[in-house]
Design a protein around this motif. Structure first.
Motif, PDB file in Angstrom:
ATOM      1  N   GLU A   1       0.833  -1.203   0.000  1.00  0.00           N
ATOM      2  CA  GLU A   1       0.000   0.000   0.000  1.00  0.00           C
ATOM      3  C   GLU A   1       0.869   1.254   0.000  1.00  0.00           C
ATOM      4  O   GLU A   1       0.584   2.221  -0.728  1.00  0.00           O
ATOM      5  CB  GLU A   1      -0.932   0.006   1.214  1.00  0.00           C
ATOM      6  CG  GLU A   1      -2.019  -1.061   1.188  1.00  0.00           C
ATOM      7  CD  GLU A   1      -3.072  -0.808   0.123  1.00  0.00           C
ATOM      8  OE1 GLU A   1      -3.165   0.332  -0.369  1.00  0.00           O
ATOM      9  OE2 GLU A   1      -3.794  -1.749  -0.228  1.00  0.00           O
TER      10      GLU A   1
ATOM     11  N   LEU B   1      -4.289   3.729   5.034  1.00  0.00           N
ATOM     12  CA  LEU B   1      -4.631   2.319   5.163  1.00  0.00           C
ATOM     13  C   LEU B   1      -3.448   1.520   5.684  1.00  0.00           C
ATOM     14  O   LEU B   1      -3.593   0.658   6.567  1.00  0.00           O
ATOM     15  CB  LEU B   1      -5.084   1.779   3.800  1.00  0.00           C
ATOM     16  CG  LEU B   1      -5.338   0.267   3.723  1.00  0.00           C
ATOM     17  CD1 LEU B   1      -6.448  -0.149   4.683  1.00  0.00           C
ATOM     18  CD2 LEU B   1      -5.693  -0.142   2.299  1.00  0.00           C
TER      19      LEU B   1
ATOM     20  N   GLN C   1     -10.392  -1.636   5.849  1.00  0.00           N
ATOM     21  CA  GLN C   1     -10.401  -1.644   4.389  1.00  0.00           C
ATOM     22  C   GLN C   1     -11.714  -1.106   3.832  1.00  0.00           C
ATOM     23  O   GLN C   1     -11.727  -0.428   2.792  1.00  0.00           O
ATOM     24  CB  GLN C   1     -10.151  -3.065   3.881  1.00  0.00           C
ATOM     25  CG  GLN C   1      -8.758  -3.586   4.228  1.00  0.00           C
ATOM     26  CD  GLN C   1      -8.507  -4.990   3.726  1.00  0.00           C
ATOM     27  OE1 GLN C   1      -8.435  -5.212   2.522  1.00  0.00           O
ATOM     28  NE2 GLN C   1      -8.391  -5.933   4.640  1.00  0.00           N
TER      29      GLN C   1
END
Length: 660
Positions: free
Chosen positions: A45, A111, A254
């Protein structure tokens, strides 16, 4: 103890602590694997966020350089600033698109941070805590085993002690028996009795150790081990519960990330929906308005070496040229009107299709229909431009002639190649060349230069002036078999409408297929050997078919039975039948030699043939279509081939007929 209301390890898995411990280890390994999975996911990510942020930065830099040209053009006529660009709906949409990409990159960083703080670290802590709990439980299990084994060992020692005392009792008994008459008999008796007491005490101790061992064993297997296994089960339940809660937390993280990304997409979609081509076009127009005046009309410019005025010359010789050109121009206009009507109808139909496909996507791909419409519109534009050229030419010539349009019997010229000098009927000079250097009238037979075609008055008599020459040893004329030259381009450009180019309606067709005209059958009188590639070898008494009659040159074009074509001296043949041969490809319909498809069409409008390869269409009359790859409906775009009621084979415009 386990809080489960179902089966328990202690009840259903007696003495399987090692297996239960192995399961605990596997569960802890699962936590480690999932923790590593999310750790790698967080790294991805972050990497993706960095690349996405770099991509958004590149897009923003390109936008800053190109947006002004995209909104206002390269050279706007009014002053502008950044606020002007922000008025563009396209600029707003593009800005939102890049902004959404930048925000999305930050969301991916968030995230990764959330996964690290709320998933990876809690999994690591849970794993560490349960490893310690499992270690304590196993230490407790080893202590239970040690205590049990100590009791078991005491029983074994008591048994060994008892066995030893029994052996001593037996030894003292035997000693007493041997000393019965001995003075030591009394002492031996006392020792024997004492040993019996010791043996009985050992026996009692042994029996006590057995009872103790049995009690310990019973407690170990009935209470201690089940309790330990249930503790393992409870710890495993708590481990899995914590594991699931952490994973649910990961899913929630998420989902929140997806909601954030979805909000960016929704905002971008709204910006795209707000794009208004008309508003942006109005903005472009506002900043690009400039004074404009069309170029002035051209006027006559006299030559620098010859003074002249700008009026059309209508002296006798130039007037003939103008009259011929006017006649040809009007014929072109008549032919073009039919094509324009068809193309306008086609463009209108495609325009309706574009509207239908645009409003209903289920009909098909609107882009394909739009491409077809634009192609048809472009073709119509080219045809219309040809019409403007023809109309301007016709109006200019008509105004100059003032009604004096001359004779109305134009010659039917066709291109010819001349292998010997031939006198031009207009300028009286020689025509010489094998590459269509001149024209010959099919009706009256006169020959002219191509440049002299429009200079001959339109007074064709329709009668050939025959007279064969005396020399038959050399080829004097080779005439091409083509009747009309057709361009491969669908729309005639303005250059094709210049002097000396008069297309018939069939000249707009794509195909170059033209049937040869065959005349009467003739018998060869003498053998003839060709002396040029344009001539045909024939033998005496053979039969040939006349394709082109003698035009005064002394030569005739014929075809033999094998289909070979060429020139032979006119004096070498004798016509035996004035009608076409039975096997001619142009024999009458009633003879049945035409290869027709059996399909008939009926005339909707009247059409007069404009060339020798065409046939008339009469309203209500039937025409039978020919067959083959180049016949019937397959002849060309907008042109079909058929045989009329008189048996003549030729082509005609397809939009003048309907299926019978």
């Amino acid at each position: 103890m386990s809080a489960n209301s179902g089966q328990t390890y202690g009840q259903h898995l007696p003495d399987q602590v090692e297996k239960i411990s192995g399961l605990y280890d596997a569960q802890l390994e699962l936590l480690a694997d999932v923790r590593d999975l999310h750790k790698e996911r967080a790294a991805l990510e972050r990497e993706y966020a960095a690349k996405l942020q770099l991509l958004a930065k590149k897009a923003a830099d390109k936008k800053a350089k190109k947006m002004s040209a995209l909104v206002l053009g390269n050279e706007p006529t009014k002053a502008w600033d950044d606020s002007t660009l922000h008025k563009s709906t396209l600029d707003k949409a593009y800005t939102q698109l890049i902004s959404a990409m930048t925000d999305a990159s930050q969301d991916h960083v968030n995230l990764a941070d959330a996964l690290n703080d709320q998933v990876i670290e809690p999994l690591k802590a849970t794993e560490r805590k349960h490893e310690e709990s499992k270690k304590k439980e196993m230490q407790y299990y080893q202590k239970l085993l040690s205590d049990r084994d100590r009791v078991y060992s005491d029983r074994m020692k008591s048994k060994q002690k008892y066995d030893e005392e029994c052996q001593e009792v037996e030894a003292y008994r035997q000693k007493q028996e041997r000393s019965a008459d001995d003075r030591h008999a009394e002492r031996a008796a006392r020792q024997y009795e004492q040993q019996q007491v010791d043996m009985l005490n050992s026996k009692n101790s042994y029996l006590i150790s057995i009872a103790v061992a049995n009690k310990v064993k019973s407690k170990f297997y009935a209470e201690d081990l089940p309790a330990l296994e249930d503790e393992f089960q409870d710890l495993q339940s708590r481990l899995l519960t914590s594991f699931v809660e952490i994973l649910k937390q990961a899913q929630d993280i998420q989902l929140k990330n997806l909601d954030a990304l979805r909000s960016h997409l929704t905002a971008t979609e709204a910006a795209l929906d707000a794009v208004s081509p008309q508003a942006d076009q109005d903005l472009f127009i506002d900043y690009n308005v400039a004074p404009f005046a069309p170029p002035p009309d051209w006027t006559f410019e006299p030559s620098s070496v010859h003074y002249d005025h700008g009026e059309m010359s209508v002296e006798p010789a130039p007037k003939v040229y103008l009259q011929n050109r006017l006649s040809r121009c009007r014929a072109k206009i008549e032919e073009l009107d039919v094509v324009l009507t068809s193309k306008r109808r086609e463009a209108e139909q495609l325009k309706k299709l574009v509207a239908a496909y645009s409003s209903n996507a289920t009909l098909g791909n609107v882009n394909e229909v739009l491409d077809n419409y634009l192609d048809a519109q472009h073709e119509l534009t080219f045809y219309a431009m040809s019409g403007v050229v023809l109309s301007a030419e016709s109006e200019t010539i008509s105004a100059a002639l003032q009604g004096d349009e001359g004779a109305q019997s134009p010659h039917s010229f066709k291109s010819s190649s001349f292998s010997i000098p031939t006198t031009c009927a207009y300028c009286k000079s020689s025509i010489w060349g094998l590459s269509k250097q001149g024209k010959t009238c099919k009706a009256c037979g006169i020959s002219v230069h191509s440049k002299c075609e429009l200079k001959i008055p339109a007074d064709c008599t329709g009668t050939r002036h025959r007279g064969h020459g005396a020399s038959d040893s050399v080829s004097s004329i080779s005439r091409s078999s083509s009747v009309i030259s057709r361009g491969e381009s669908l729309a005639p450009s303005t250059t094709t409408l210049s002097e000396g180019s008069t297309p018939t309606p069939s000249s707009f067709a794509h195909t170059a297929h033209v049937a040869d005209e065959q005349g009467p059958t003739a018998r060869v009188l003498f053998d003839f050997s060709p002396t040029s590639p344009f001539e045909l070898a024939v033998s005496a008494e053979s039969i040939v078919h006349v394709l082109e009659e003698d035009d005064g040159s002394g030569w005739v074009k014929v075809a033999d039975e094998s289909g070979a074509k060429g020139l032979v001296p006119a004096s070498y043949i004798e016509v035996v039948d004035g009608t076409p041969a039975p096997n001619s490809s142009n024999s009458s319909l009633s003879s049945g030699t035409h290869q027709t498809s059996g399909e008939y069409v009926r005339g909707l409008y009247t059409y007069k043939a404009q060339g020798p390869d065409e046939i008339d269409v009469e309203e209500g009359k039937l025409i039978r279509l020919t067959e083959g790859l180049n016949g019937g409906r397959n002849y060309a775009d907008g042109w079909w081939e058929g045989v009329d009621a008189s048996g003549k084979k030729g082509i005609f415009p397809s939009n003048y007929v309907e299926a019978a």
